[in-house]
Write a protein that holds these residues in place. Structure first.
Motif, PDB file in Angstrom:
ATOM      1  N   PRO A 145      62.791  13.995  55.724  1.00  0.00           N
ATOM      2  CA  PRO A 145      64.113  13.724  55.154  1.00  0.00           C
ATOM      3  C   PRO A 145      64.661  12.388  55.638  1.00  0.00           C
ATOM      4  O   PRO A 145      64.664  12.101  56.833  1.00  0.00           O
ATOM      5  N   GLY A 146      65.106  11.577  54.682  1.00  0.00           N
ATOM      6  CA  GLY A 146      65.707  10.295  55.024  1.00  0.00           C
ATOM      7  C   GLY A 146      64.732   9.217  55.418  1.00  0.00           C
ATOM      8  O   GLY A 146      65.142   8.123  55.827  1.00  0.00           O
ATOM      9  N   LYS A 147      63.434   9.501  55.308  1.00  0.00           N
ATOM     10  CA  LYS A 147      62.427   8.511  55.707  1.00  0.00           C
ATOM     11  C   LYS A 147      61.505   8.198  54.539  1.00  0.00           C
ATOM     12  O   LYS A 147      61.411   8.957  53.577  1.00  0.00           O
ATOM     13  N   GLN A 148      60.820   7.074  54.658  1.00  0.00           N
ATOM     14  CA  GLN A 148      59.852   6.708  53.633  1.00  0.00           C
ATOM     15  C   GLN A 148      58.576   7.525  53.791  1.00  0.00           C
ATOM     16  O   GLN A 148      58.251   8.011  54.883  1.00  0.00           O
ATOM     17  N   ARG A 149      57.860   7.672  52.688  1.00  0.00           N
ATOM     18  CA  ARG A 149      56.567   8.352  52.747  1.00  0.00           C
ATOM     19  C   ARG A 149      55.605   7.532  53.590  1.00  0.00           C
ATOM     20  O   ARG A 149      55.566   6.303  53.473  1.00  0.00           O
ATOM     21  N   GLU A 150      54.833   8.203  54.408  1.00  0.00           N
ATOM     22  CA  GLU A 150      53.897   7.516  55.292  1.00  0.00           C
ATOM     23  C   GLU A 150      52.521   8.161  55.212  1.00  0.00           C
ATOM     24  O   GLU A 150      52.385   9.347  54.909  1.00  0.00           O
ATOM     25  N   MET A 151      51.517   7.366  55.479  1.00  0.00           N
ATOM     26  CA  MET A 151      50.149   7.865  55.521  1.00  0.00           C
ATOM     27  C   MET A 151      49.943   8.669  56.801  1.00  0.00           C
ATOM     28  O   MET A 151      50.383   8.259  57.874  1.00  0.00           O
ATOM     29  N   VAL A 152      49.265   9.793  56.678  1.00  0.00           N
ATOM     30  CA  VAL A 152      48.983  10.641  57.830  1.00  0.00           C
ATOM     31  C   VAL A 152      47.521  10.546  58.222  1.00  0.00           C
ATOM     32  O   VAL A 152      47.184  10.366  59.393  1.00  0.00           O
ATOM     33  N   ALA A 153      46.646  10.674  57.224  1.00  0.00           N
ATOM     34  CA  ALA A 153      45.205  10.664  57.492  1.00  0.00           C
ATOM     35  C   ALA A 153      44.472  10.307  56.208  1.00  0.00           C
ATOM     36  O   ALA A 153      44.945  10.620  55.120  1.00  0.00           O
ATOM     37  N   THR A 154      43.336   9.652  56.365  1.00  0.00           N
ATOM     38  CA  THR A 154      42.513   9.292  55.212  1.00  0.00           C
ATOM     39  C   THR A 154      41.065   9.670  55.464  1.00  0.00           C
ATOM     40  O   THR A 154      40.616   9.742  56.621  1.00  0.00           O
TER      41      THR A 154
ATOM     42  N   LEU B 291      51.373  21.416  66.530  1.00  0.00           N
ATOM     43  CA  LEU B 291      52.441  20.855  65.700  1.00  0.00           C
ATOM     44  C   LEU B 291      53.711  20.629  66.494  1.00  0.00           C
ATOM     45  O   LEU B 291      54.039  21.399  67.420  1.00  0.00           O
ATOM     46  N   LYS B 292      54.407  19.561  66.131  1.00  0.00           N
ATOM     47  CA  LYS B 292      55.645  19.160  66.789  1.00  0.00           C
ATOM     48  C   LYS B 292      56.778  19.156  65.760  1.00  0.00           C
ATOM     49  O   LYS B 292      56.530  18.988  64.567  1.00  0.00           O
ATOM     50  N   PRO B 293      58.004  19.289  66.207  1.00  0.00           N
ATOM     51  CA  PRO B 293      59.128  19.228  65.258  1.00  0.00           C
ATOM     52  C   PRO B 293      59.116  17.944  64.416  1.00  0.00           C
ATOM     53  O   PRO B 293      59.516  17.984  63.243  1.00  0.00           O
ATOM     54  N   GLU B 294      58.657  16.854  64.984  1.00  0.00           N
ATOM     55  CA  GLU B 294      58.626  15.595  64.230  1.00  0.00           C
ATOM     56  C   GLU B 294      57.558  15.569  63.138  1.00  0.00           C
ATOM     57  O   GLU B 294      57.490  14.620  62.360  1.00  0.00           O
ATOM     58  N   ASP B 295      56.733  16.596  63.077  1.00  0.00           N
ATOM     59  CA  ASP B 295      55.773  16.720  61.972  1.00  0.00           C
ATOM     60  C   ASP B 295      56.413  17.350  60.739  1.00  0.00           C
ATOM     61  O   ASP B 295      55.782  17.429  59.677  1.00  0.00           O
ATOM     62  N   THR B 296      57.637  17.791  60.865  1.00  0.00           N
ATOM     63  CA  THR B 296      58.341  18.399  59.734  1.00  0.00           C
ATOM     64  C   THR B 296      58.489  17.388  58.605  1.00  0.00           C
ATOM     65  O   THR B 296      59.016  16.289  58.807  1.00  0.00           O
ATOM     66  N   ALA B 297      57.991  17.748  57.432  1.00  0.00           N
ATOM     67  CA  ALA B 297      58.003  16.848  56.279  1.00  0.00           C
ATOM     68  C   ALA B 297      57.416  17.579  55.087  1.00  0.00           C
ATOM     69  O   ALA B 297      56.848  18.662  55.222  1.00  0.00           O
ATOM     70  N   VAL B 298      57.538  16.942  53.932  1.00  0.00           N
ATOM     71  CA  VAL B 298      56.773  17.377  52.759  1.00  0.00           C
ATOM     72  C   VAL B 298      55.467  16.590  52.775  1.00  0.00           C
ATOM     73  O   VAL B 298      55.476  15.363  52.891  1.00  0.00           O
ATOM     74  N   TYR B 299      54.372  17.299  52.677  1.00  0.00           N
ATOM     75  CA  TYR B 299      53.047  16.693  52.743  1.00  0.00           C
ATOM     76  C   TYR B 299      52.451  16.596  51.340  1.00  0.00           C
ATOM     77  O   TYR B 299      52.497  17.556  50.566  1.00  0.00           O
TER      78      TYR B 299
END
Length: 120
Positions: A41-50, A85-93
């Motif tokens: 929320p409130g952040k840009q989409r970011e790459m996690v893994a490829t 998992l950490k709270p900062e991993d909370t996101a839409v994947y």
């Protein structure tokens, strides 16, 4: 029409695990370099893994050692095993293809994503 369908998200406590799945209706899935992305929320989409067509993997620093990306070309599926998992991993994947030179997707399609919430 390309379809990318993510699943496997949910609510998990800190330290827990989840396994995300991505079903891709790409005609020749095996030739695509693929990636997992996330948007908090409130952040840009970011790459996690490829993971490349040759199965070379790359991870964002924030998830190295905790997440594992994999693919099953026969099933046209990609996975993301998320441990510790950490709270900062909370996101839409989301899943999509990836240009490994720029770490950005090339396909103009996005699925609905799958919500991951890490909270006690």
């Amino acid at each position: 029409q390309v379809q990318l369908v993510e699943s496997g998200g949910g609510l998990v406590q800190p330290g827990g695990s989840l396994r995300l799945s991505c079903a891709a209706s790409l005609s020749i899935f095996s030739i695509y370099d693929m990636g997992w992305y996330r948007q908090a929320p409130g952040k840009q989409r970011e790459m996690v893994a490829t993971i490349t067509s040759g199965r070379t993997t790359n991870y964002a620093e924030s998830v190295k050692g905790r997440f594992t990306i994999s693919r099953d070309n026969a099933k046209k599926m990609m996975y993301l095993q998320m441990n510790s998992l950490k709270p900062e991993d909370t996101a839409v994947y989301y899943c999509n293809d990836v240009n490994v030179a720029t770490m950005t997707p090339t396909l103009p399609y996005w699925g609905q994503g799958t919500q991951v919430t890490v909270s006690s």
